[in-house]
Scaffold this motif. Sequence first.
Motif, short mmCIF file in Angstrom:
data_model
loop_
_atom_site.label_atom_id
_atom_site.label_comp_id
_atom_site.label_asym_id
_atom_site.label_seq_id
_atom_site.Cartn_x
_atom_site.Cartn_y
_atom_site.Cartn_z
N GLN A 10 0.84 -1.21 0.00
CA GLN A 10 0.00 0.00 0.00
C GLN A 10 0.87 1.26 0.00
OE1 GLN A 10 -2.94 -0.10 3.15
NE2 GLN A 10 -3.33 2.08 2.88
N TRP A 11 1.93 1.22 0.80
CA TRP A 11 2.84 2.38 0.86
C TRP A 11 3.49 2.62 -0.50
CZ3 TRP A 11 8.07 3.49 0.30
CH2 TRP A 11 8.47 4.75 0.78
N ILE A 12 3.90 1.53 -1.15
CA ILE A 12 4.57 1.66 -2.45
C ILE A 12 3.59 2.26 -3.49
CG2 ILE A 12 5.62 0.36 -4.36
CD1 ILE A 12 6.57 -1.67 -2.18
N VAL A 13 2.35 1.76 -3.48
CA VAL A 13 1.36 2.28 -4.44
C VAL A 13 1.14 3.78 -4.21
CG1 VAL A 13 -1.06 2.16 -5.17
CG2 VAL A 13 0.23 0.05 -4.82
N GLU A 14 1.08 4.17 -2.92
CA GLU A 14 0.91 5.61 -2.63
C GLU A 14 2.07 6.43 -3.19
OE1 GLU A 14 -1.46 4.75 1.52
OE2 GLU A 14 0.50 5.77 1.63
N GLN A 15 3.28 5.91 -3.05
CA GLN A 15 4.45 6.63 -3.58
C GLN A 15 4.38 6.72 -5.10
OE1 GLN A 15 6.42 7.95 -1.07
NE2 GLN A 15 4.74 6.95 0.00
N TRP A 16 3.95 5.61 -5.70
CA TRP A 16 3.85 5.58 -7.17
C TRP A 16 2.82 6.61 -7.64
CZ3 TRP A 16 -0.41 4.33 -10.20
CH2 TRP A 16 -0.14 4.27 -11.58
N GLN A 17 1.68 6.69 -6.90
CA GLN A 17 0.64 7.66 -7.29
C GLN A 17 1.17 9.09 -7.26
OE1 GLN A 17 -2.25 6.39 -4.44
NE2 GLN A 17 -3.35 5.11 -5.91
N GLN A 18 2.13 9.33 -6.35
CA GLN A 18 2.71 10.68 -6.26
C GLN A 18 3.94 10.83 -7.14
OE1 GLN A 18 3.15 11.77 -2.01
NE2 GLN A 18 1.71 10.13 -1.63
N ARG A 19 4.18 9.83 -7.98
CA ARG A 19 5.32 9.82 -8.91
C ARG A 19 6.66 9.96 -8.20
NH1 ARG A 19 5.04 10.17 -14.10
NH2 ARG A 19 6.53 11.85 -14.46
N LYS A 20 6.71 9.41 -6.98
CA LYS A 20 7.98 9.46 -6.25
C LYS A 20 8.77 8.21 -6.59
CE LYS A 20 6.48 12.07 -2.23
NZ LYS A 20 6.05 11.96 -0.85
N GLY A 21 9.95 8.36 -7.13
CA GLY A 21 10.77 7.20 -7.46
C GLY A 21 11.21 6.50 -6.19
N LEU A 22 11.41 5.19 -6.29
CA LEU A 22 11.78 4.40 -5.10
C LEU A 22 12.89 3.43 -5.40
CD1 LEU A 22 8.46 2.90 -3.71
CD2 LEU A 22 9.72 4.86 -2.84
N HIS A 23 13.77 3.24 -4.44
CA HIS A 23 14.69 2.11 -4.50
C HIS A 23 14.33 1.21 -3.32
CE1 HIS A 23 19.14 0.55 -4.47
NE2 HIS A 23 18.26 -0.41 -4.65
N ILE A 24 13.90 -0.01 -3.63
CA ILE A 24 13.52 -0.96 -2.58
C ILE A 24 14.68 -1.93 -2.34
CG2 ILE A 24 11.86 -2.71 -1.84
CD1 ILE A 24 9.86 -1.53 -3.85
N ILE A 25 15.08 -2.03 -1.08
CA ILE A 25 16.17 -2.94 -0.72
C ILE A 25 15.63 -4.00 0.23
CG2 ILE A 25 18.35 -3.10 0.57
CD1 ILE A 25 19.29 -0.66 -0.82
N THR A 26 16.00 -5.25 -0.02
CA THR A 26 15.50 -6.36 0.80
C THR A 26 16.64 -6.79 1.74
OG1 THR A 26 16.20 -7.97 -0.85
CG2 THR A 26 14.00 -7.10 -1.10
N LEU A 27 16.56 -6.30 2.96
CA LEU A 27 17.69 -6.49 3.89
C LEU A 27 17.60 -7.82 4.63
CD1 LEU A 27 20.17 -4.76 4.82
CD2 LEU A 27 18.84 -4.23 6.85
N ASN A 28 18.70 -8.56 4.58
CA ASN A 28 18.79 -9.78 5.40
C ASN A 28 20.13 -9.74 6.13
OD1 ASN A 28 20.73 -10.49 3.52
ND2 ASN A 28 19.45 -11.97 2.47
N ALA A 29 20.40 -10.78 6.93
CA ALA A 29 21.61 -10.78 7.76
C ALA A 29 22.87 -10.72 6.89
CB ALA A 29 21.62 -12.04 8.63
N GLU A 30 22.83 -11.44 5.75
CA GLU A 30 24.01 -11.50 4.88
C GLU A 30 24.35 -10.11 4.33
OE1 GLU A 30 23.60 -15.14 2.47
OE2 GLU A 30 24.76 -14.06 0.97
N MET A 31 23.31 -9.39 3.88
CA MET A 31 23.56 -8.05 3.33
C MET A 31 23.98 -7.08 4.43
SD MET A 31 21.19 -5.46 1.08
CE MET A 31 20.30 -6.58 0.08
#
Length: 241
Positions: free
Chosen positions: A20-41
């Motif tokens: 839902q948060w991502i869709v809201e950002q997209w509606q406002q045309r805000k670019g996003l970088h999504i990072i999937t953090l785990n222990a290794e990273m």
Amino acid sequence: MLKTSSVLDLPIHITDSYIQWIVEQWQQRKGLHIITLNAEMTMQAQHNEQLSTIIKRAELVIPDGAGVTLFLKSKGEKVQRCPGIELAQDLLAVACQNQWRICLIGGTPSVLEKTLHHWQTKLSGLQILNAFDGYFGSDQESMILQTLAELQPDLILVALGVPRQEVWIAQNRDHCPHAIWMGVGGSFDVWAGVKKRAPRLLRENNLEWLYRLYQEPWRWRRMLALPQFVWRVVINNGEKN
Ligand code: UDP
């Protein structure tokens, strides 16, 4: 609303619904970088300044791994693990409903072809505008970037492995400043059917890493990051020694 917590000085974002948060950002045309953090990273970022800076600048860092999720819970945070592959799948479903335009980058040519077939069969109407395998030279890279700049897709999934995909996105996201860029690691291999995710029982018991080790034993050296992570965050309270 997005709450920012932290693990070993890296940000991690918590919300009830990432999608839902991502869709809201997209509606406002805000670019996003999504990072999937785990222990290794997290452990890689401790000695890779560039990766650490990129994680700190990303608009969305999700708790992809059991280790980071358990750590956040131990700090009293109300958080659910959000595996990157599942978020990417949800994003593709939303993309299909909203006619988002998509590009895929990464994997071997054969994995990419199977990934395309998988999604075109599963979500008819999904608008994948273009797809490029992840074994490109500098000439092909320029062509990929030029194509992205011309197409201005809404969603760009990048499967080049950690940390290359994070660095590549950070270096190139200006070509599509309004896009949602997400590094998805080995997800294309899973969608292509050449690798399997851990069975549900292992996933639900925070043992996905054990299955990964069984499936890809050559990763053992990289996976030493897991006990190091436990040592740092649980036993040593974030201190180096
Ligand atoms: N890959 C790629 N180009 C490269 C190296 C890797 O496209 O030069 C792809 C590889 O084919 C695989 C993905 O990147 O599909 C990495 O998967 P892995 O499971 O290693 O991801 P990680 O654990 O690093 O997130």
